[in-house]
Enzyme design. Structure first.
Site, PDB file in Angstrom:
ATOM      1  N   HIS A  64      10.873  19.759  52.913  1.00 24.95           N
ATOM      2  CA  HIS A  64      12.115  20.539  53.084  1.00 24.95           C
ATOM      3  C   HIS A  64      12.214  21.656  52.037  1.00 24.95           C
ATOM      4  O   HIS A  64      13.161  21.721  51.244  1.00 24.95           O
ATOM      5  CB  HIS A  64      13.339  19.606  53.011  1.00 24.95           C
TER       6      HIS A  64
ATOM      7  N   GLU B 283      14.764  11.798  55.100  1.00 18.48           N
ATOM      8  CA  GLU B 283      14.256  12.505  53.927  1.00 18.48           C
ATOM      9  C   GLU B 283      14.877  11.923  52.656  1.00 18.48           C
ATOM     10  O   GLU B 283      16.102  11.864  52.584  1.00 18.48           O
ATOM     11  CB  GLU B 283      14.605  13.994  54.007  1.00 18.48           C
TER      12      GLU B 283
END
Ligand code: NAD
Length: 310
Positions: A283, A262
């Site tokens: 997220h 990420e």
């Protein structure tokens, strides 16, 4: 005892309320969201408290450079980016806000499950393009389906409640004995293999540990039902991305709020993201006004408690 004014460095985006609460106590605060690793390494020795989210690895190297660090404060819950043992060995307290985002993550999980079962993302995308694809993506109800919860902690247990409220059958796998709690809501604690075999939806709510790293792998995915939906709002590394891609044709859909990398950079991640059966959110489990507010209060209180006994 702290000598002089307490200096706090905040390296990720946090709420104004949190900064204000600390500023009102007279602490020196440097708010540097997005600061890069090199800059951080150069200045960390000037601070007593470091506030961070999941972006930066708080490893030995960094901890060693923080000569004056007394508190590592994770603005959120997951501590998998922190070398906790090493910090504690060096006399540095580690605090987080474990309860603040529970409701938000559980609600997002439910939203993602419904999104997949009703093909909402396909419908929304088509209608935005000016089409009217009525009847093209027939959905499925959740009522009467089997919901497999992996990890019956704060978030998993709440998702289980939501599932029961919708008439789903709840199956739980956890390394702890949570049988009594699960039975109270009409669910069943089972072995991992049984959960894999019966579930129409598998929702992951375990922390990232050596035991849960790639817990969902090729071997495990071989055991799930055709058409099973996998939802991960825990940590990306709990699923082996390569194995997941290999099994996508058999699965009913995949919804992920977390990825192994990420933000994604490697081709394999884009292969996953672009697959028509996969939906990904960046997220955002804790990204609600209410969770942010609770994180601010919970973390502020924990920091103040530690300061009181330092
Ligand atoms: P928790 O500690 O309350 O619950 C975790 C549960 O997992 C516990 O019941 C524990 O016994 C169980 N568990 C641990 N190891 C296991 C294993 N190997 N096999 C089976 N069960 C195991 O945690 P929580 O607050 O419910 O959080 C769950 C997850 O959600 C964590 O990974 C956390 O990092 C993640 N999270 C994500 C977001 C987001 O933004 N998406 C926000 C907050 C938390």
């Amino acid at each position: 005892m702290f000598v002089g004014r307490i200096k706090i460095l905040i390296i990720d985006r946090v709420s104004e309320k949190f900064v204000k609460q600390l500023a009102d106590k007279g602490f020196d605060i440097d708010y540097r969201p997005g600061i890069n690793r090199e800059e951080l390494e150069n200045i960390i020795s000037n601070y007593n408290i470091l506030v961070f989210r999941s972006r930066m690895k708080i490893d030995r190297d960094l901890i060693d450079k923080g000569h004056n660090l007394r508190i590592l404060a994770r603005y959120g819950i997951g501590l998998d980016n922190v070398d906790i043992d090493y910090a504690i060995k060096k006399g540095i307290a580690v605090v987080n806000a474990p309860n603040a985002s529970t409701i938000s993550v559980a609600e997002l999980t439910l939203g993602l499950i419904i999104m997949i079962f009703r093909n909402l993302y396909n419908y929304i995308e088509h209608v935005k393009r000016g089409l009217w694809p009525k009847g093209k993506f027939i959905g499925r109800e959740l009522y009467g389906k089997n919901l497999g919860i992996v990890g019956y902690g704060r978030i998993g247990s709440r998702v289980a409640h939501y599932g029961r409220a919708l008439g789903m059958n709840v199956y739980v796998y956890d390394i702890r004995d949570v049988r009594n709690d699960v039975e109270k809501i009409g669910g069943k604690q089972v072995e991992f293999d049984e959960l894999l075999e019966v579930s129409d939806v598998i929702s992951l709510h375990v922390p990232l540990t050596p035991l849960t790293y790639h817990m969902i792998n090729d071997n495990v995915l071989n055991k799930v039902r055709d058409g099973c939906v996998i939802v991960n709002t825990s940590r990306g590394e709990v699923i082996d991305t390569y194995a997941l891609i290999k099994h996508l044709d058999r699965l009913g859909g995949v919804a992920l709020d977390v990825l192994e990398q990420e933000p994604p950079r490697d081709e394999i991640l884009f292969q996953l993201i672009h697959h028509p059966k996969v939906i990904v959110t960046p997220h955002i489990g804790a990204e609600t006004v209410e969770a942010m507010d609770r994180i601010a209060d919970e973390l502020y209180n924990s920091i103040m408690e530690v300061i009181d006994w330092l």
